[in-house]
Design an enzyme around this catalytic site. Structure first.
Site, PDB file in Angstrom:
ATOM      1  CE1 TYR A  62      -3.626  -2.303   0.015  1.00  0.00           C
ATOM      2  CE2 TYR A  62      -4.623  -0.666   1.450  1.00  0.00           C
ATOM      3  CZ  TYR A  62      -4.736  -1.766   0.638  1.00  0.00           C
ATOM      4  OH  TYR A  62      -5.961  -2.339   0.449  1.00  0.00           O
ATOM      5  CE  LYS A  83      -1.011 -16.265   1.669  1.00  0.00           C
ATOM      6  NZ  LYS A  83      -1.606 -17.636   1.606  1.00  0.00           N
ATOM      7  CG  ASP A 126      -4.637 -18.679   3.327  1.00  0.00           C
ATOM      8  OD1 ASP A 126      -3.752 -18.187   4.031  1.00  0.00           O
ATOM      9  OD2 ASP A 126      -4.485 -19.743   2.703  1.00  0.00           O
ATOM     10  CG  ASP A 154      -8.262  -2.559   2.853  1.00  0.00           C
ATOM     11  OD1 ASP A 154      -9.270  -2.186   3.475  1.00  0.00           O
ATOM     12  OD2 ASP A 154      -7.961  -2.132   1.726  1.00  0.00           O
TER      13      ASP A 154
END
Ligand code: NAI
Length: 421
Positions: free
Chosen positions: A149, A219, A285, A309
């Protein structure tokens, strides 16, 4: 008598009548700001009589600022947030083609507001898609200044993208770009300092509020040197800076390996009994699934910008949606904090009286907590719950609730004020 909030060595010092700058905001900002201020004022009055009071000071940003000054974000506005430290804002439209990417991003970057804090709790009576919404009580610490970002992107075909691609291939020996001729590129900076300050704030928050755990969501299985490093730096920080207040899964696994599973389980139970904050990690996830199935396993969540987000919106949907999800952007080193409605300007309902002011009202309650005015914040939470349990709601929740009474933005605020007991 001073009206200015001070912040020194991580401690906030609040006068009885602090000046609080506020941005009205675009679109529904105009509809929700005044009713929200009425509710916040009523809660403060109920808690402290005439001793304490917020002095609201309007500062300009967005369309209103452009119309009055020719500038979407005047310097005076940034100066006011610096001088008065704590403020609140309505939503701001992202101006198109005016040379400024987003006013929200500009505010966050200028004040280096590195934490985006989103508490997610359920209010009795609010419709929810999950079976046990009463078990949802999570606090998201989303890193606000780094990650993909950061805005370092190069469009395919443009000179910088070609230069960047050639550098990667020729200088760095990269041979994994599948379609080099037509690729755009984005860069994902994740630093040790940036990760540590975010995770430090999350752990301190858990300790201060006696919350049971901090889950580092990442992740790292795929992006080892950015997301994986974020997790590792988090564990190291917990073990070095919060040795006596935390117990990490890393430690659990080490005991399991060296002394066996029973010893590890005993150590974990002992840590819990001592009130230590358990530091764990979950892959992003898996977390999106985990948070739906076992929300009670997660209390404070520390995560990078993009993950944060996605997670924020999923968790908000679990407890009634963006109309009642509060948020804040905070720098715990300087004390700068801007509390905000997390939704956008909702141009489709602006001026119709349909907007739910809940997000901004609850952001106001967070602001009061930040000032240490917990009694006033509690009045808001109680009154809000009371209002929902009487099924008095704005249009966003009306269609989802059987036997509900539809209230306008302003009448909903009046009802909350009536329920401040
Ligand atoms: P949005 O949040 O404004 O609207 C999405 C949907 O949610 C719409 O159907 C809207 O009517 C509804 N909604 C939003 N807030 C509501 C409320 N308080 N009560 C009832 N319904 C509500 O998102 P959208 O349309 O993507 O963005 C519109 C503008 O807002 C854009 O210019 C965007 O850049 C800006 N924006 C600003 C934010 C901020 O200032 N923090 C955050 C998100 C978007």
């Amino acid at each position: 008598m001073s009206h200015t909030i001070q912040y020194q060595h991580g401690r906030i010092s609040v006068p009885n009548q602090p000046i609080i700058p506020f941005i009205e905001g675009d679109g529904i900002g105009k509809d929700i700001i005044e009713p929200s201020q009425r509710v916040i004022n009523a809660a403060v009055k109920k808690a402290y009589g005439t001793t304490k009071k917020l002095i609201w000071k309007e500062v300009l940003a967005g369309k209103k600022a452009f119309e009055l000054t020719g500038n979407y974000l005047p310097d005076e506005t940034l100066e006011a947030f610096k001088e008065y430290l704590v403020g609140i804002k309505g939503p701001l439209e992202t101006p198109v083609g005016e040379g400024i990417r987003s006013l929200n991003v500009a505010l966050r970057q200028t004040l280096d507001l590195y934490v985006c804090l989103r508490p997610i709790r359920w209010f009795k009576g609010v419709p929810s898609p999950v079976r046990f919404p009463e078990l949802v009580d999570m606090h998201i610490f989303r890193e606000n200044t780094e990650d993909i970002y950061a805005g370092i992107e190069f469009m395919t075909g443009e000179e910088k993208a070609i230069k960047f691609r050639d550098f990667l291939i020729n200088e760095m020996g990269v041979d994994k770009i599948r379609f080099p001729e037509s690729s755009s590129f984005g860069v994902k900076p994740v630093s040790k300092e940036g990760s540590e300050r975010l995770i430090r704030a999350a752990i301190k928050y858990a300790i201060d509020r006696e919350l049971p755990s901090v889950t580092i969501v990442h992740k790292g299985n795929i992006m080892k040197f950015t997301e994986g490093a974020f997790k590792n730096w988090g564990y190291e920080l917990a073990e070095t800076e919060f040795t006596h207040q935390t117990f990490t899964w890393k430690k659990y696994k080490q005991i399991e390996l060296e002394e066996g599973p029973d010893a590890a389980k005993t150590a974990l139970s002992k840590a819990k009994a001592m009130g230590k904050v358990i530091i764990k990690d979950v892959i992003t996830d898996a977390f999106l699934q985990e948070s739906l199935l076992h929300p009670f396993e997660h209390s404070v969540i520390a995560t990078l910008n993009l993950n944060g987000d996605y997670i924020s919106d999923q968790l908000a949907a679990m407890v009634g949606g963006i109309g009642i999800s509060p948020g804040a952007n905070i720098n715990y080193n300087s004390g700068y904090a801007i509390f905000e409605a997390t939704h956008g300007t909702a141009p489709n309902i602006a001026g119709t009286g349909k907007a739910n002011p809940g997000s901004l009202i609850l952001s106001g309650a967070m602001l009061l907590e930040y000032l240490g005015w917990y009694e006033a914040a509690e009045h808001i939470y109680d009154a809000m719950e009371h209002t929902f349990s009487k099924r008095k709601v704005t249009s966003d929740l009306f269609n989802m609730m059987e036997g509900a009474t539809l209230l306008s933005t302003s009448k909903f605020a009046d009802e909350i004020i009536r329920n401040i007991h």
